[in-house]
Motif scaffolding. Sequence first.
Motif, PDB file in Angstrom:
ATOM      1  N   ARG A   1       0.898  -1.235  -0.041  1.00 25.66           N
ATOM      2  CA  ARG A   1       0.173  -0.110   0.159  1.00 25.66           C
ATOM      3  C   ARG A   1       0.916   1.342   0.136  1.00 25.66           C
ATOM      4  O   ARG A   1       0.716   2.299  -0.606  1.00 25.66           O
ATOM      5  CB  ARG A   1      -0.953  -0.093   1.234  1.00 25.66           C
TER       6      ARG A   1
ATOM      7  N   ILE B   1      -1.952   3.504  -1.782  1.00 24.51           N
ATOM      8  CA  ILE B   1      -3.462   3.147  -2.152  1.00 24.51           C
ATOM      9  C   ILE B   1      -3.971   2.709  -0.651  1.00 24.51           C
ATOM     10  O   ILE B   1      -3.029   2.505   0.254  1.00 24.51           O
ATOM     11  CB  ILE B   1      -3.403   2.111  -3.040  1.00 24.51           C
ATOM     12  N   SER B   2      -5.306   2.356  -0.551  1.00 23.19           N
ATOM     13  CA  SER B   2      -5.759   2.001   0.372  1.00 23.19           C
ATOM     14  C   SER B   2      -6.119   0.456   0.529  1.00 23.19           C
ATOM     15  O   SER B   2      -5.471  -0.149  -0.487  1.00 23.19           O
ATOM     16  CB  SER B   2      -7.126   2.562   0.654  1.00 23.19           C
TER      17      SER B   2
ATOM     18  N   ASP C   1      -8.392  -0.254  -2.551  1.00 22.00           N
ATOM     19  CA  ASP C   1      -8.334   0.408  -3.836  1.00 22.00           C
ATOM     20  C   ASP C   1      -8.072  -0.551  -4.964  1.00 22.00           C
ATOM     21  O   ASP C   1      -8.653  -0.552  -6.283  1.00 22.00           O
ATOM     22  CB  ASP C   1      -7.032   1.270  -3.932  1.00 22.00           C
ATOM     23  N   TRP C   2      -7.208  -1.567  -4.831  1.00 23.95           N
ATOM     24  CA  TRP C   2      -7.026  -2.485  -5.957  1.00 23.95           C
ATOM     25  C   TRP C   2      -7.813  -3.775  -5.896  1.00 23.95           C
ATOM     26  O   TRP C   2      -7.542  -4.675  -6.790  1.00 23.95           O
ATOM     27  CB  TRP C   2      -5.391  -2.720  -6.108  1.00 23.95           C
TER      28      TRP C   2
END
Length: 575
Positions: A319, A324-325, A328-329
């Motif tokens: 992350r 990103i959180s 997110d992915w």
Amino acid sequence: MGSRETPAERRRKGPRFGANFMSVLEVSRELVCLCGEGLVIDINSAGIAMLGAENGEQVVGRAFRNLVGGDYAGVIDDLLHLKEIEDSAFPIKIVHLDGGTFEAELQIHPARELGPAYAVVTARDISRQGHLARTARHSEDRFQALVERSMHLVLLCHGGRIGYINATGVKVLGGNDPSQFVGIPVSEIFAGEYREIVASDLPALLDEGGVVPMRLARLDGSAFDAQIKATPLPSRGAAPEYMVEARDITGQIRAVAALRHMNDTLEQQVVARTHELAEERFRAVEARAFVESLLEAVPNPLWWKDIDGRYLGYNGAFRELHQISATDWVGRTTAEMVNAEFAAISAKADVKALADTGRIQFEAHLEVAPEKALDVVVNKTVWRARDKRPEGVIGVMLDITERKRMEAELRRLATTDVLTGIFNRRHFMEMARNEVDRARRHGRPMVALMLDIDHFKRINDTYGHPVGDVAIKALADVCTEIVRHEDVLGRLGGEEFAIVLTETDLDGALLVAERLRLAVAAIRIPAEQGIVAFTTSIGVAERLETDTTIDSMLSRADMALYSAKRSGRNKVAVG
């Protein structure tokens, strides 16, 4: 039948001495003497006075090493017998006939034309400088005490040799006494290819400025990893003086290796535990919390995907890398989230891992931001359900960007000239030999050019060496602009350059040479004393069927270069 010595080779060997040179040097205010087999054969009047002698008979016949004080006597003997050649002057103490000493800067010139082991010795009295230095002895003593107590190796070097080594340095290099290192070439303490780099291009190490990873050699032949920093010092003579600091990083490297081993162990634990989670379908809350904690503890970016390549999850390092959180992915594929090149390589690795070909490893270029890219190594392996069917792929990433940068920098130092940025002599000769071999195999034309700056010594003497360096760089820039990418351009030393024109006949080469000559003549360099302009003389040699190496071509081009100089300079001549 031996090959004839070329003019360039004669020039690089240094000054030549005639039988009457001592009479000419009688006007010198410095000590000048002729030695054979280490014994004084003749000495000028200034040298007789500096040694406190009444006449030359008191000095002639003495071993010159007995006139030298300190630790340099053995080194001086090797230099006088021409066992070693030292191009630069270095400081020593000269012993008066009455036993007193004075400080001098010494230089030894081979004089084989006068005898097989003949040498001309020049010494300049620098006692006044030594007196000024002694007035600061108290500060120097304090500085030396700090250096001696340093936790790291510290060297003070003059020219290419070690003049001082601290106690830690003696211990680190496996010695018992500083005398084992004082006076030896500084390149001798480096191991493997690093020794060759330092010996052939010491200014490159000095110009680095920052910390450079290299390998050092102990007296017993063993090697160890170290971080090196070379700092130029104000020089009292022509030879450069500098300080070298080295820190043994063997322990840090072992710690990194242990950490990598721990990462591998953690990765294995993650794989095993992930299999269990796949079997239980994440039904146990306690197991899920344990695995999440374990994954978060892994310092490298780690992720797991399903059989279709969609992300199921990733750890904190992942992350942080992508900013990103935690969600997110999730449900997205690599192709949707990163650069196409990395995504394509990663997809192929997933296919191989799912085909049960074992652990898959690859290197790739990962773009983590619009202007930020990393070189990474990725390891992938399959994780399975209870019935042994593949359920997805787990990946772990290691950032190797800095290692790649250091490897590239070492390659640059080994192949390029620091001042001009073009090929250094060693790499130019290697590339030129390859072009000769290719031209011979395919019967293709090829031409070699030799060129240098006319009256370069006059530029240095009139405007100073910094302006001379600017002139050399300007000549290199002109050559780089005019020659093609497929041609080979190198600096052979000083103001001397060489060019190999591939797929070019003599007529084409003469056109290139004339363009070079005119472009150089148009160069203008501003200096404090006015505008500096200079010209170049160029020698041209076409490849003959009898040429098996680049050396024969360069020899003819060098002779043509001197023909151009003899006919008035600022000309192109064919050899």
